[in-house]
Design an enzyme around this catalytic site. Structure first.
Site: not given
Ligand code: BES
Ligand code: MN
Ligand code: ZN
Length: 523
Positions: A293, A367
């Site tokens: 990230k 997921r």
């Molecule tokens: N934990 C994150 C989602 C999240 C984002 C929670 C912002 C709280 C605030 C999750 O694991 C994630 O990183 N999701 C990705 C999925 C994508 C790679 C398909 C996302 O939402 O960017």
């Molecule tokens: Mn994630």
């Protein structure tokens, strides 16, 4: 905070403050407020008359009782409930939390709220809100719950506090109508359990990830199992390997913290009755893994275990409230880190279900762990299966910060969750889970892939999960848009909001009491 419910009158209560509510535009004070006003020779009514206090939602005026005046409290706190037609339990929660914070800021340590007065002040609203049907039980619950929620502070790591943090030690709900006392006591007890459950979730989320590890979460689950009728099982890595939990083990590979797979069982219903199963995403830190990230706001990813914490706290509350139902909570817990042994984009994982998963993006890890969690939960033949997860940033885009996303394979269950959310103030909004979306998660090399592109990110994530829900009556709650707040609101602090646990408890409470309303407005 010590919470008491007893019979008494506002003007006779020797507290640091008594809190009375008032609706916007009402020309006269009602019930307990007018009794106080008489004794203060019209000093409260004068605030109304001058327009200084109008009763606008969350408006607060504090009146000090002068020496010799025949009111035993030190202060009277007037708080606005907003327009009479729009009064609801939610507005009452906001007003109560706002008043409680004002009381604390004033340096007071105890306050009382007259219940009958609150009911009559609020009951004037023949609004559409839940208050039209609310009685002493619901109102007492809302008062206590929202005071606890509003007064929340997370200060454990402050070592250089300038002044002693102000705290409120005692809250008293005053009932002047003895037949309502028992109901008010039950409501207050429920409000206390629910408020403390949310506090517990907030604490778990606000603690940093170097404290709240998967092992820490497992130990918390063991503590919850000290409650009557609760059992805890913790699977460690070798056990997970033996079972074939390739999805969660894949996520755990990049981390030095050992993963834990936690199962909590609460038996409050008849033996043999199918349980409700809850599965909570528990990523104690989400760096994104190899699909790292960006640095901005990454610290918030310590709260990527909110779903698991909510599920844990829901079991605790169900046991404390002795809810007459059977419940299973599944808490798959790991970090998501980019260590040298971490999974890579393109890797294929063998999940517990037997299905293979192509990992396109290691940041879509929630997921993956939920896939094994959902599969495992089916061992219990649940009557309903609900997962809750900070799953997708797309949920923030779709719904903003004011709604939980809900999707699933059963409209009845979705309706129950939406109703519960409406009742407790953690509202959920449904997104579609149509066949058309499944195209996006087809893989060329495995049974399914773990991302479906940018379009409909919350939906394709749920579509992925549905493949692991089997035949169960299943729904998914995406709390990514609500688990963290950038600003303080009436009863929601800045930082971790603890969202989800109140909705789960309300849902379980309704089920245990045979409340199965159909879907509400909006669909
Ligand atoms: N934990 C994150 C989602 C999240 C984002 C929670 C912002 C709280 C605030 C999750 O694991 C994630 O990183 N999701 C990705 C999925 C994508 C790679 C398909 C996302 O939402 O960017
Ligand atoms: Mn994630
Ligand atoms: Zn995550």
């Amino acid at each position: 905070m010590d919470i008491k419910v007893r019979t008494g009158q506002a003007e006779e209560e020797a507290a640091d403050a008594v809190v009375v509510m008032h609706c916007e535009g009402e020309p006269r004070l009602t019930g307990g407020a007018s009794a106080l006003d008489t004794r203060l020779k019209g000093r409260l009514a004068a605030l109304l008359k001058s327009g200084e206090f109008t009763g606008k939602l969350n408006q607060v005026s504090i009146v000090h009782v002068a020496p010799g005046e025949p009111v035993r409290a030190k202060r009277v706190v007037l708080v606005g409930l907003g327009k009479p037609k729009e009064v609801s339990l939610e507005k009452l929660r906001q007003a109560t939390a706002t008043a409680a914070k004002a009381v604390r800021n004033a340096g007071a340590e105890s306050f009382a709220v007259p219940l009958t007065h609150t009911l009559s002040a609020a009951g004037r609203g023949q609004g559409e809100g839940a208050l039209a049907q609310a009685g002493p039980r619901e109102v007492a619950q809302a008062l206590v719950e929202s005071a606890i929620l509003g007064l929340y502070q997370f200060t454990v790591y402050h070592t250089e506090r300038k002044e002693e943090a102000k705290t409120i030690r005692r809250m008293t709900v005053l009932v002047d109508d003895p037949p309502a006392l028992t109901q008010a006591q039950q409501g207050a007890r429920q409000g206390e359990v629910v408020g403390e459950a949310a506090t517990y979730v907030r604490d778990l989320c606000n603690h940093p990830a170097n404290v709240v590890t998967p092992t820490y979460m497992a130990n918390e689950a063991k503590k919850v199992a000290r409650e009557k009728n609760v059992r805890c099982t913790v699977l460690d890595r070798p056990q997970m390997e033996r079972l074939g939990m390739g999805a969660i083990l894949g996520v755990a590979r990049g981390s030095h913290e050992p993963p834990k797979f936690v199962i909590l069982e609460y038996r409050g219903g008849p033996r043999g009755e199918r349980p409700v199963a809850l599965v909570g995403k528990t990523i104690t830190f989400d760096s994104g893994g190899i699909s790292l990230k960006p640095a901005d706001n990454m610290e918030q990813m310590k709260a990527d275990m909110t779903g698991g914490a909510a599920v844990l706290a829901a079991v605790l509350a169900a046991a404390q409230l002795r809810l007459p139902l059977n419940l299973v909570a599944v808490i798959p817990a790991t970090e998501n880190m980019p260590g040298g042994r971490a999974i890579k984009p393109g890797d294929i994982l063998h999940s517990l279900s037997g299905k293979t998963i192509e990992v396109i993006n290691t940041d879509a890890e929630g997921r993956l762990i939920l896939a094994d969690g959902l599969t495992y939960a089916q061992r219990f033949k649940p009557a309903a299966l609900v997962d809750i997860a900070t799953l997708t940033g797309a949920c923030v885009v779709a719904l903003g910060n004011h709604a939980i996303g809900v999707l699933g394979n059963n409209e009845q269950l979705i309706g129950e969750l939406k109703n519960a959310g409406e009742q407790c103030g953690e509202r959920a909004w449904q997104l579609p889970l149509w066949e058309d979306y499944y195209e996006q998660i087809k893989s060329d090399v495995a049974d399914v892939k773990n991302t479906g592109g940018r379009a409909g990110g919350t939906i394709t994530a749920a579509a992925f999960l549905s493949k692991f829900a089997g035949d169960a009556v299943w729904a998914h709650l995406d709390i990514a848009s609500t688990d963290w707040s950038e600003r303080e609101r009436a009863y929601i602090p800045k930082g971790a909001t603890g969202v989800g646990v109140r909705l789960l408890i309300q849902f379980l409470y309704n089920r245990a009491n045979g409340v199965r309303p159909a879907a509400t407005r909006g669909h």
